[in-house]
Design an enzyme around this catalytic site. Structure first.
Site, PDB file in Angstrom:
ATOM      1  N   ASP A 112       0.841  -1.205   0.000  1.00  0.00           N
ATOM      2  CA  ASP A 112       0.000   0.000   0.000  1.00  0.00           C
ATOM      3  C   ASP A 112       0.871   1.247   0.000  1.00  0.00           C
ATOM      4  OD1 ASP A 112      -2.145  -1.696   0.222  1.00  0.00           O
ATOM      5  OD2 ASP A 112      -2.376  -1.414   2.388  1.00  0.00           O
TER       6      ASP A 112
HETATM    7  N1  URA Z   1      -1.504  -5.889   3.827  1.00  0.00           N
HETATM    8  C1  URA Z   1      -1.934  -4.618   3.836  1.00  0.00           C
HETATM    9  O1  URA Z   1      -2.984  -4.303   4.378  1.00  0.00           O
HETATM   10  N2  URA Z   1      -1.164  -3.687   3.241  1.00  0.00           N
HETATM   11  C2  URA Z   1       0.014  -3.969   2.644  1.00  0.00           C
HETATM   12  O2  URA Z   1       0.676  -3.054   2.122  1.00  0.00           O
HETATM   13  C3  URA Z   1       0.446  -5.303   2.647  1.00  0.00           C
HETATM   14  C4  URA Z   1      -0.326  -6.257   3.249  1.00  0.00           C
END
Ligand code: URA
Length: 241
Positions: free
Chosen positions: A105
């Site tokens: 993310d």
């Molecule tokens: N899970 C999430 O919620 N975000 C990430 O970036 C990776 C795994």
């Protein structure tokens, strides 16, 4: 990759060092359009355009890069509004068609693998291969035994989808935990913890397979991986836990 020009010529053209020197002496070799006669000239196979008798040399087929993704950067090749992980590295690899093998993310940080090898990316991302990914998270409420048990059994998300078995190991303070996943669903950790009303304050990926993010890499820094390091990712296939 940085290497001596005569070494590169002899390896790429399968000729002796002596013949490589002869080729150089005949003004047959150019680096970025300029004739080079010295065998000990250092060249960069990712940046430099190296030609013998006008033909480009075949260097490494694919590259594999470990990036420590900073917060605010998106895991994409291009983006209209945000800086991408490819923007951070592309000047060093102008002739490569790079993309991130898997996503973090925008707010997450840590290990992103970048490559131009589509088959490799497919293999390590395929849910069939169970390549584990390990994260360090900080959260806004303590991790309870109920959460640990639910992760083991497979958390059912708000949309009804049940996740594969995962591991959560709370640290002493219960507000920090290590999480190991074997699949990559959008916002997976945030959604899994959301089921228990636990909010994620920070999320940092520390390894892919058995390969750990190099702790010498500051946010935004990156390095090329060797075949030995790559094997630490691929050898972790099928080690489902
Ligand atoms: N899970 C999430 O919620 N975000 C990430 O970036 C990776 C795994």
């Amino acid at each position: 990759m940085q290497t001596r020009l005569d070494k590169l010529l002899s390896e790429s053209l399968a000729i002796s060092r002596q013949d490589a020197k002869k080729l150089l002496a005949k003004s047959s070799v150019t680096v970025n359009g300029i004739v080079v006669k010295k065998g000990d000239k250092k060249v960069d196979t990712d940046k430099d355009d190296i030609r013998a008798n006008g033909k480009g040399l075949i260097s490494e087929k694919f590259v594999y890069i470990m990036l420590n993704k900073p917060e605010g950067v998106v895991s994409a090749s291009t983006d209209k509004n945000d800086i991408t992980v490819i923007d951070l590295i592309k000047d060093d690899f102008p002739r490569r068609n790079l993309f991130p093998a898997g996503r973090l993310d925008k707010t997450s940080t840590g290990f992103v693998l970048i490559t131009d090898d589509g088959q490799f990316a497919h293999d390590i991302l395929s849910p069939k291969n169970h390549v584990p990914k390990t994260y360090m998270v900080t959260v806004d409420s303590p991790i309870t035994d109920e959460v640990i048990e639910a992760f083991k059994n497979g958390v059912t998300l708000a949309d009804g989808k049940t996740m594969k078995t995962a591991t959560i190991i709370p640290q002493e303070d219960k507000y920090t935990a290590i999480i190991i996943l074997h699949q990559g669903v959008y916002h997976q950790i945030k959604r899994m913890l959301g089921v228990f009303d636990i909010g994620v304050n920070s999320l940092h990926r520390i390894s892919i397979g058995n390969l750990r993010l190099d702790d010498q890499l500051k946010p935004g820094e990156y390095k090329k991986l060797s075949s030995v390091q790559l094997a630490q990712i691929t050898n972790s296939k099928f080690t489902k836990n």
